[in-house]
Design a protein around this motif. Structure first.
Motif, PDB file in Angstrom:
ATOM      1  N   GLN A  77      33.763  47.248  27.057  1.00  0.00           N
ATOM      2  CA  GLN A  77      33.769  48.261  28.118  1.00  0.00           C
ATOM      3  C   GLN A  77      32.574  48.083  29.053  1.00  0.00           C
ATOM      4  OE1 GLN A  77      33.885  51.874  25.808  1.00  0.00           O
ATOM      5  NE2 GLN A  77      36.122  51.952  25.797  1.00  0.00           N
ATOM      6  N   GLU A  94      33.308  45.183  31.378  1.00  0.00           N
ATOM      7  CA  GLU A  94      34.248  45.539  32.442  1.00  0.00           C
ATOM      8  C   GLU A  94      33.601  46.455  33.469  1.00  0.00           C
ATOM      9  OE1 GLU A  94      37.461  47.128  30.151  1.00  0.00           O
ATOM     10  OE2 GLU A  94      38.389  45.146  29.838  1.00  0.00           O
ATOM     11  N   GLN A  95      32.686  47.304  33.017  1.00  0.00           N
ATOM     12  CA  GLN A  95      32.007  48.208  33.936  1.00  0.00           C
ATOM     13  C   GLN A  95      31.088  47.471  34.900  1.00  0.00           C
ATOM     14  OE1 GLN A  95      32.127  51.546  34.780  1.00  0.00           O
ATOM     15  NE2 GLN A  95      34.076  51.287  33.699  1.00  0.00           N
ATOM     16  N   ALA A 116      33.432  46.848  37.761  1.00  0.00           N
ATOM     17  CA  ALA A 116      33.852  48.091  38.410  1.00  0.00           C
ATOM     18  C   ALA A 116      32.724  48.681  39.246  1.00  0.00           C
ATOM     19  CB  ALA A 116      34.319  49.092  37.355  1.00  0.00           C
ATOM     20  N   GLY A 172      38.605  54.170  42.274  1.00  0.00           N
ATOM     21  CA  GLY A 172      38.713  53.718  40.893  1.00  0.00           C
ATOM     22  C   GLY A 172      40.051  53.084  40.588  1.00  0.00           C
ATOM     23  N   ASP A 173      41.121  53.640  41.150  1.00  0.00           N
ATOM     24  CA  ASP A 173      42.455  53.079  40.918  1.00  0.00           C
ATOM     25  C   ASP A 173      42.601  51.721  41.600  1.00  0.00           C
ATOM     26  OD1 ASP A 173      43.039  55.323  39.485  1.00  0.00           O
ATOM     27  OD2 ASP A 173      44.318  56.245  41.008  1.00  0.00           O
ATOM     28  N   ALA A 226      40.723  49.252  39.506  1.00  0.00           N
ATOM     29  CA  ALA A 226      41.463  48.998  38.267  1.00  0.00           C
ATOM     30  C   ALA A 226      42.638  48.066  38.537  1.00  0.00           C
ATOM     31  CB  ALA A 226      41.952  50.313  37.663  1.00  0.00           C
ATOM     32  N   GLY A 227      43.345  48.288  39.651  1.00  0.00           N
ATOM     33  CA  GLY A 227      44.446  47.402  40.015  1.00  0.00           C
ATOM     34  C   GLY A 227      43.974  45.991  40.269  1.00  0.00           C
ATOM     35  N   MET A 257      41.383  44.586  38.898  1.00  0.00           N
ATOM     36  CA  MET A 257      41.045  43.995  37.603  1.00  0.00           C
ATOM     37  C   MET A 257      42.302  43.605  36.829  1.00  0.00           C
ATOM     38  SD  MET A 257      37.834  46.485  36.557  1.00  0.00           S
ATOM     39  CE  MET A 257      37.399  45.584  35.058  1.00  0.00           C
ATOM     40  N   PHE A 258      43.343  44.417  36.917  1.00  0.00           N
ATOM     41  CA  PHE A 258      44.603  44.060  36.265  1.00  0.00           C
ATOM     42  C   PHE A 258      45.174  42.786  36.873  1.00  0.00           C
ATOM     43  CE2 PHE A 258      45.104  48.626  34.851  1.00  0.00           C
ATOM     44  CZ  PHE A 258      45.109  48.344  33.498  1.00  0.00           C
TER      45      PHE A 258
END
Length: 207
Positions: free
Chosen positions: A132, A135-136, A139, A165-166, A169-170, A172-173
């Motif tokens: 985590q 990953e942060q 982000a 944030g979304d 996240a997208g 990163m996906f």
């Protein structure tokens, strides 16, 4: 074991950190080459050029070594990511460089990627906190990059129609998805990350 802990704690802090990083670096090479299950504490000690007893001065077992390895990789990745964010240039290029500094550098660190599935499973099982934190890194710095680009009029984030944030996240996906299937070479993955950056940058480009 008490003697080992006492011996380890007697080392100067800088020396102890250097030794831990030496072991973590050796583990990174081994895990990339053979995976987690096939790498033993004996193997790690030999790769690091240390006696096995020295390894146990710093670690209780292989799980602890794995977490230290992920911490070392995270520090390296964060340093490179911060360099990217501090560099001037067009937003799409900086976004691509940030993706490469984080996702690309991590992927390249594990060789051809043939052990990534196993290593990711190990991360999820024993190194959730470290994963985590890793990953942060992306982000947090991606949010900083977006904020700077918007303040300079390079992008209009409202065009994305999603919270920051979304959007991150997208991104990163998409970066994770770019290495699915037959493991790509580091070079191919870098190109895929550049394509991902181009698409996401276009979604917030100022008109």
């Amino acid at each position: 074991m008490s003697d080992r802990r006492e011996s380890s704690s007697s080392l100067p802090v800088d020396d102890a950190r250097a030794r831990v990083d030496q072991i973590a670096e050796a583990a990174l090479r081994l895990f990339a080459r053979y995976g987690y299950k096939r790498s033993s504490m004996d193997d790690i000690a030999k790769e690091a050029g240390l006696a096995k007893a020295t390894l146990y001065l710093h670690f209780k077992g292989k799980d602890d070594v794995f977490r230290a390895m992920l911490d070392l990789l995270g520090r390296r990745v964060e340093a490179r990511c911060r360099e990217v964010v501090a560099t001037k240039g067009p937003f799409p290029e900086r976004l691509a460089a940030l993706l490469q500094a984080h996702h690309g550098q991590a992927y390249a660190s594990f060789g051809t990627g043939e052990h990534l599935v196993e290593l990711k499973a190990v991360m999820n099982a024993i190194a959730t906190r470290e994963l985590q934190a890793f990953e942060q890194i992306f982000a947090k710095l991606a949010a900083q990059l977006l904020q700077e680009a918007e303040s300079q009029g390079e992008i209009a984030f409202a065009r994305a129609c999603v919270p920051t944030g979304d959007w991150i996240a997208g991104l990163m996906f998409a970066a994770a998805g770019a290495k699915t299937g037959e493991p790509p070479s580091a070079q191919v993955y870098a190109q895929r990350l550049a394509d991902v950056a181009r698409i996401f940058a276009a979604s917030v480009a100022a008109r």
